[in-house]
Design an enzyme around this catalytic site. Structure first.
Site, short mmCIF file in Angstrom:
data_model
loop_
_atom_site.label_atom_id
_atom_site.label_comp_id
_atom_site.label_asym_id
_atom_site.label_seq_id
_atom_site.Cartn_x
_atom_site.Cartn_y
_atom_site.Cartn_z
N GLY A 15 0.79 -1.23 0.00
CA GLY A 15 0.00 0.00 0.00
C GLY A 15 0.81 1.28 0.00
O GLY A 15 1.77 1.45 -0.77
N ARG A 37 6.20 -8.64 7.06
CA ARG A 37 6.33 -9.63 5.98
C ARG A 37 7.68 -9.50 5.28
O ARG A 37 7.84 -8.75 4.32
CB ARG A 37 5.17 -9.49 5.00
N TYR A 155 -11.09 2.08 15.62
CA TYR A 155 -10.14 2.55 14.59
C TYR A 155 -10.11 4.08 14.57
O TYR A 155 -9.03 4.69 14.56
CB TYR A 155 -10.51 2.00 13.21
N GLY A 186 -8.57 9.89 2.88
CA GLY A 186 -9.86 9.20 2.81
C GLY A 186 -9.62 7.84 2.17
O GLY A 186 -8.58 7.22 2.42
N GLU A 191 -4.44 -2.75 0.55
CA GLU A 191 -4.91 -3.97 1.23
C GLU A 191 -5.67 -3.65 2.52
O GLU A 191 -6.09 -4.56 3.25
CB GLU A 191 -3.70 -4.87 1.54
P1 NDP Z 1 -1.98 -1.79 3.79
O1 NDP Z 1 -2.71 -2.86 4.50
O2 NDP Z 1 -1.75 -1.95 2.35
O3 NDP Z 1 -0.58 -1.51 4.52
C1 NDP Z 1 -0.45 -1.51 5.91
C2 NDP Z 1 1.01 -1.69 6.25
O4 NDP Z 1 1.16 -1.66 7.67
C3 NDP Z 1 1.56 -3.01 5.75
O5 NDP Z 1 2.79 -2.80 5.12
C4 NDP Z 1 1.74 -3.82 7.03
O6 NDP Z 1 2.89 -4.65 6.90
C5 NDP Z 1 2.02 -2.72 8.04
N1 NDP Z 1 1.76 -3.16 9.41
C6 NDP Z 1 0.58 -3.54 9.96
N2 NDP Z 1 0.77 -3.93 11.23
C7 NDP Z 1 2.09 -3.82 11.48
C8 NDP Z 1 2.91 -4.09 12.60
N3 NDP Z 1 2.40 -4.55 13.75
N4 NDP Z 1 4.24 -3.85 12.52
C9 NDP Z 1 4.77 -3.38 11.37
N5 NDP Z 1 4.06 -3.11 10.27
C10 NDP Z 1 2.74 -3.33 10.34
O7 NDP Z 1 -2.81 -0.44 4.07
P2 NDP Z 1 -2.50 1.09 3.75
O8 NDP Z 1 -1.30 1.23 2.92
O9 NDP Z 1 -3.76 1.67 3.28
O10 NDP Z 1 -2.24 1.62 5.23
C11 NDP Z 1 -1.15 2.46 5.57
C12 NDP Z 1 -1.63 3.48 6.58
O11 NDP Z 1 -2.58 4.34 5.97
C13 NDP Z 1 -2.30 2.93 7.83
O12 NDP Z 1 -1.82 3.65 8.95
C14 NDP Z 1 -3.77 3.21 7.60
O13 NDP Z 1 -4.48 3.34 8.80
C15 NDP Z 1 -3.68 4.52 6.85
N6 NDP Z 1 -4.85 4.90 6.08
C16 NDP Z 1 -5.32 4.10 5.08
C17 NDP Z 1 -6.42 4.49 4.34
C18 NDP Z 1 -7.02 3.64 3.28
O14 NDP Z 1 -8.18 3.92 2.87
N7 NDP Z 1 -6.31 2.66 2.74
C19 NDP Z 1 -7.09 5.77 4.61
C20 NDP Z 1 -6.51 6.52 5.68
C21 NDP Z 1 -5.42 6.10 6.37
P3 NDP Z 1 3.01 -6.15 7.45
O15 NDP Z 1 1.64 -6.77 7.37
O16 NDP Z 1 4.02 -6.76 6.54
O17 NDP Z 1 3.52 -5.97 8.83
C1 8X3 Z 2 -9.20 4.64 6.49
C2 8X3 Z 2 -10.35 5.43 5.97
O1 8X3 Z 2 -12.85 5.81 6.15
O2 8X3 Z 2 -12.05 3.50 6.19
O3 8X3 Z 2 -8.53 5.34 7.49
O4 8X3 Z 2 -11.78 4.92 8.10
S1 8X3 Z 2 -11.82 4.89 6.66
#
Ligand code: NDP
Ligand code: 8X3
Length: 255
Positions: A15, A37, A155, A186, A191
């Site tokens: 992501g 991972r 969350y 947003g 993933e």
């Molecule tokens: P993904 O699931 O694609 O990526 C999340 C990443 O976080 C993965 O690389 C995962 O790696 C890592 N991660 C999760 N738990 C742990 C842990 N305990 N230790 C180390 N690494 C960890 O999602 P996004 O790229 O979307 O998420 C990235 C950020 O963006 C998050 O903080 C999310 O809350 C935020 N966000 C996402 C939005 C969306 O709509 N997608 C909107 C707003 C915010 P691994 O599993 O290999 O540890």
């Molecule tokens: C991720 C966006 O709207 O799913 O932070 O909470 S939402």
């Protein structure tokens, strides 16, 4: 160009984190990748090392464990220890349930990762930034830090905490040449929803159905912008939503 600056990205295995790794490496930064991972991180490091003149380095890390964080950072090769930019991106939502029906283990995973993990990383890296009086910490918040929706309270609470920590950090660093930024997206197609819905891909796909969500690259672009601003410019907070999204859960679907 980011002239060989060291950029540490948590959650670089997919992501937004992986997109940041690619975009920062393309701009000449030395990227330091971590997450749980190892296979994904290793593949990404190989890709970046083959493609760009500056090296990429990875290490396996679960940000929920303070000791692991401290040991992993202390064990970094000396040439990787002076971190210029920390992107606190690792984070997740697990489950979609009311407070009366929520699963305790899911709450703990979210709080431990999104709040405590971010704190552990920041606490471990800040002293060296302070010693050099330079650095930039980017926290990935969310629009979920600006409101609340049913079945998402925990969350949302973690992202409200990220907002408070970003604001507090900026104040605690008052007068220092260390920048602090919150990037609050947003809906981004990553993933994220698959993780939230515990592998239910159909339910995850429905989140982004019939609308044009943000891509991980859209967010990496914004982060790159903040880091590339001149040193006297601190972008404190950036809220970025798809054009089709006007608020939490308010999506204009095209069908
Ligand atoms: P993904 O699931 O694609 O990526 C999340 C990443 O976080 C993965 O690389 C995962 O790696 C890592 N991660 C999760 N738990 C742990 C842990 N305990 N230790 C180390 N690494 C960890 O999602 P996004 O790229 O979307 O998420 C990235 C950020 O963006 C998050 O903080 C999310 O809350 C935020 N966000 C996402 C939005 C969306 O709509 N997608 C909107 C707003 C915010 P691994 O599993 O290999 O540890
Ligand atoms: C991720 C966006 O709207 O799913 O932070 O909470 S939402």
């Amino acid at each position: 160009m980011l002239c060989h600056k060291i950029v540490l990205i948590t959650g670089a295995s997919s992501g937004i984190g992986a997109a940041c790794a690619r975009q920062f490496a393309a701009k000449g930064a030395r990227v330091l990748l971590c997450g749980r991972r190892t296979d994904r991180l290793s593949q990404l490091a190989v890709e970046l090392n083959q493609k760009y003149a500056v090296p990429a380095h990875f290490f396996t890390l679960d940000v929920r464990h303070a000791d692991e964080v401290n040991q992993a950072l202390a064990a970094l090769p000396v040439e990787w220890q002076q971190i210029d930019v920390l992107i606190n991106n690792a984070g997740l939502a697990v489950g979609f349930a009311s407070l009366q029906e929520g699963i305790l283990a899911d709450w703990e995973t979210m709080l431990d990762t999104n709040v405590k993990g971010l704190l552990y990383m920041t606490r471990a890296i800040l002293p060296r930034m302070l010693a050099r009086n330079s650095g930039h910490i980017i926290n990935i918040g969310s629009v979920a830090g600006h409101g609340v929706y049913p079945n998402g309270a925990v969350y949302c609470a973690t992202k409200h905490a990220v907002k408070a920590l970003t604001q507090g950090l900026r104040m605690d660093l008052f007068g220092k040449k260390i920048r602090v930024t919150s990037i609050d997206p947003g809906a981004v197609a990553t993933e994220f929803s698959e993780v939230r819905f515990k592998g239910d891909t159909a339910r995850a796909a429905a989140v982004y159905a019939d609308m044009h969500p943000l891509s991980a690259d859209d967010i990496a672009d914004a982060i790159l912008y903040c880091v590339q601003c001149p040193p006297h410019v601190n972008v404190s907070e950036m809220i970025i939503m798809p054009t089709a999204q006007a608020g939490l859960g308010m999506m204009a679907r095209e069908k």
